[in-house]
Design a protein around this motif. Sequence first.
Motif, mmCIF file in Angstrom:
data_model
loop_
_atom_site.group_PDB
_atom_site.id
_atom_site.type_symbol
_atom_site.label_atom_id
_atom_site.label_comp_id
_atom_site.label_asym_id
_atom_site.label_seq_id
_atom_site.Cartn_x
_atom_site.Cartn_y
_atom_site.Cartn_z
ATOM 1 N N ASP A 1 1.262 -1.127 -0.036
ATOM 2 C CA ASP A 1 -0.224 0.179 0.237
ATOM 3 C C ASP A 1 1.062 1.361 0.290
ATOM 4 O OD1 ASP A 1 -2.377 -1.838 -0.032
ATOM 5 O OD2 ASP A 1 -2.831 -1.222 2.067
ATOM 6 N N PHE A 2 1.849 1.029 0.901
ATOM 7 C CA PHE A 2 2.984 2.315 0.763
ATOM 8 C C PHE A 2 4.017 2.766 -0.958
ATOM 9 C CE2 PHE A 2 6.788 5.013 1.617
ATOM 10 C CZ PHE A 2 5.494 6.182 2.479
ATOM 11 N N ARG A 3 3.852 1.712 -1.281
ATOM 12 C CA ARG A 3 4.539 1.527 -2.461
ATOM 13 C C ARG A 3 3.572 1.859 -3.817
ATOM 14 N NH1 ARG A 3 10.321 0.347 -3.475
ATOM 15 N NH2 ARG A 3 9.709 -0.525 -5.275
ATOM 16 N N ALA A 4 2.770 1.751 -3.424
ATOM 17 C CA ALA A 4 1.343 2.975 -4.010
ATOM 18 C C ALA A 4 0.867 4.065 -4.110
ATOM 19 C CB ALA A 4 -0.322 1.616 -4.181
ATOM 20 N N LEU A 5 1.129 4.218 -2.783
ATOM 21 C CA LEU A 5 0.964 5.529 -2.197
ATOM 22 C C LEU A 5 1.552 6.873 -2.987
ATOM 23 C CD1 LEU A 5 -0.717 8.069 -0.893
ATOM 24 C CD2 LEU A 5 0.815 6.586 0.750
ATOM 25 N N ILE A 6 2.878 5.952 -3.021
ATOM 26 C CA ILE A 6 4.270 7.011 -3.603
ATOM 27 C C ILE A 6 4.520 6.739 -5.014
ATOM 28 C CG2 ILE A 6 5.314 6.993 -1.358
ATOM 29 C CD1 ILE A 6 7.370 5.003 -2.548
#
Length: 140
Positions: free
Chosen positions: A83-88
């Motif tokens: 989810d963090f990879r998607a957010l960045i």
Amino acid sequence: MEQTLAILKPDCVRRGLIGEVIRRIEAAGFRIRAMKMVHLTKKEAEGFYAVHRGRPFFEELTTFMSSGPCVPMVLEKENAVADFRALIGATDPAEAAEGTIRREFAESKGQNIVHGSDSVENARIEIHFFFPSIELVDRR
Ligand SMILES: Nc1ncnc2c1ncn2[C@@H]1O[C@H](COP(=O)(O)OP(=O)(O)OP(=O)(O)O)[C@@H](O)[C@H]1O
């Protein structure tokens, strides 16, 4: 609950974007478990990015990451790593999806505002690099 390691890179700090980026991280449902500001030495940056040793951008990357303070943090959420990879967004801001942090703020592939662990295993290693005494257990 999954954890990931994020770093607000020196360009984020230098450009006064710490607050704005943290606001987006919290708004996306991540809980900040640990956070500090550190100025890595060149040697420490080379240690953190050891997997990239030998790549053409290694020198540029480690010089940049040791060019000023950065803000590593441990983030917690279900599915935190992905989810963090998607957010960045993608490494190259020009290729990053609309609405992602890199698309919005990053100026280049080298100076791309934020780092996020790319796997649960690497998250454990990277969290330990910056926060060696943190407890990596479920604490809901
Ligand atoms: N061609 C390049 N030129 C300059 N810097 C690069 C280049 N490719 C990657 N980098 C830098 O090295 C970092 C690590 O590269 P990697 O391919 O692991 O990207 P990433 O996983 O999206 O980034 P990060 O590990 O920082 O989250 C990138 O974030 C970027 O800052």
